[in-house]
Scaffold this motif. Sequence first.
Motif, short mmCIF file in Angstrom:
data_model
loop_
_atom_site.label_atom_id
_atom_site.label_comp_id
_atom_site.label_asym_id
_atom_site.label_seq_id
_atom_site.Cartn_x
_atom_site.Cartn_y
_atom_site.Cartn_z
N CYS A 1 0.85 -1.20 0.00
CA CYS A 1 0.00 0.00 0.00
C CYS A 1 0.88 1.25 0.00
O CYS A 1 1.78 1.38 0.84
N HIS A 2 0.61 2.18 -0.91
CA HIS A 2 1.41 3.41 -0.97
C HIS A 2 1.25 4.27 0.28
O HIS A 2 2.18 4.93 0.71
N LYS A 3 0.05 4.23 0.85
CA LYS A 3 -0.17 5.05 2.06
C LYS A 3 0.69 4.51 3.21
O LYS A 3 1.29 5.28 3.97
N TRP B 1 4.18 5.63 2.60
CA TRP B 1 4.32 7.07 2.86
C TRP B 1 4.48 7.32 4.35
O TRP B 1 5.35 8.07 4.79
N TRP B 2 3.62 6.67 5.16
CA TRP B 2 3.72 6.86 6.62
C TRP B 2 5.04 6.32 7.15
O TRP B 2 5.64 6.89 8.03
N LEU C 1 0.48 12.76 1.35
CA LEU C 1 -0.07 11.44 1.71
C LEU C 1 -1.08 11.00 0.65
O LEU C 1 -2.05 11.71 0.38
N PRO C 2 -0.85 9.86 0.01
CA PRO C 2 -1.79 9.45 -1.05
C PRO C 2 -3.12 8.99 -0.47
O PRO C 2 -3.19 8.55 0.68
N ASP C 3 -4.14 9.10 -1.27
CA ASP C 3 -5.48 8.70 -0.84
C ASP C 3 -5.71 7.27 -1.33
O ASP C 3 -6.04 7.05 -2.49
N CYS D 1 -7.12 3.82 9.47
CA CYS D 1 -7.85 3.85 8.19
C CYS D 1 -9.23 3.21 8.26
O CYS D 1 -10.12 3.63 7.53
#
Length: 505
Positions: free
Chosen positions: A33-35, A38-39, A213-215, A234
Amino acid sequence: MKPVASPSTQLSLFGERASPRLSKSRYAAGVQCHKLLWWKVHEPRALELQPDKVLQDRFDQGAQVGGLARGRFPGGVLIDLPYNAFAERLQATRAALDATEPVIFEASFVADDTYVAIDVLERLERGFRLIEVKSSSSQKEEHIPDAAVQAHVARRNGVDVRSVEILHLNKAFRFPDQGDLFARTDVTPAVEQLLPGIPVQLAAHLDMLRGPLPDVPIGLHCFTPRDCPFLARCWPQAPDHIMKLYNVGPKKACDYMLTGVHTIGQIPPKQKLPDAAQRQIRALQENRLIVEPRLKAALEPFTGRLGFLDFETISRAVPVWPGMAPWEQAAAQFSYHEAREDGTYRHVSYLAEGPQDARPPLARAMLEATADAERVVMYTPFERTRIRSLQVAVPELANDLKALEDKLIDLHPVIRDHVYHPDFQGSFSLKYVLHPLVPELTYNDLVIVDGLVASVEIARLLFVAQRIPPEERDRVRQDLLDYCERDTWAMVKLLERLRELVAAT
Ligand code: SF4
């Protein structure tokens, strides 16, 4: 080998930053997951990312397995430098390659802003074999991208990787010396299949990291290949969210969400569901405790002189006691309550001490404690499985242990099939049912409230006690005794409460 950029030139590619932006674990996070990635990169101190005792123990066991794996390659050279000493690690790796070392451990490379340290890089007659060491007892799907990104970065450094293997634990091994502790699985074809896509994925990860931050919508990827640490950020936590439906699991919950069903109340009335889930829906709709009239009959076998038994176990990657397989669970603690005729209860507990096999003394203490009981109450079949394992581990007590097994009676299906309280949150585990049914009793006052933590703490006490200060040792021992005792006392109080519910109807 093809000519490659020198380590200092490679590091200068990162511009002002002292370290590459991606690693193999960050790559794997980005694949999930990109999110999440990112985190991990922008919020590395997030509480969710700090390893708890269980995860830290997993890391420690992985390090132990890694050390043992290295022992299979005598004469191998270890790149023995701190993980973040990137330039020095690249230089040492280059020196080992130039010296035509046959095996390099932790061979370190950077390409495409991605850093990897390869567990074992083995020189072949032509080219190299890349070996990724895993502490799991089988090769898993998730190991492939992990190995593939390493092969990609190594090849980009001119290392001719011809073969890729996962060296994992062998589930057929038995302590101390039955079989090989390790098994190898060749994953070269699966890795080759992934390789062409890796540069695109790395570029996408890096591009995403440069932005906000991507959605990313929630979905099945939140649980695959492993539960994301940010689930609570999430996923909605409402008690009627579809994930809280009894026995739903991520796959079915995501299927529901795809059809527009996000809450338990939105489930179509004609949907086929287990009885417990239907009872849950009724309890939520009517906002009350549901008790089935059949509860009275279900409680009838819980008569005579009753005992209540609960185990805690250890589970080690590298087995520790005779006959054990990697990661096999073995009983190391029990708590036992037994009803006296005057309505009070006697309590017996056992907690192993020292690294020697705890199963024979535990089995003897348990048989002595339970000798007078007519029925022994457990919660889920876990205790039955452990007693069966003890019959194998302590064969001289097998007949007595079989007799104890025959006395076991399970309280879990009695609650699952007859009772639902809106606060169960779709779970019938002791931790979820206790407080709603027995409000005066919780686990909140305890230090240890979870079987996994208990398992790690027992292992720490047994196998690395010398590294724990004596006062901490005593405290952890007491925490463990309190936790296990609470489990059996919870069963006592739950049964009392169920009888009250029957009497009230
Ligand atoms: S919970 Fe799901 S959406 Fe959120 S970061 Fe994790 S994997 Fe991504």
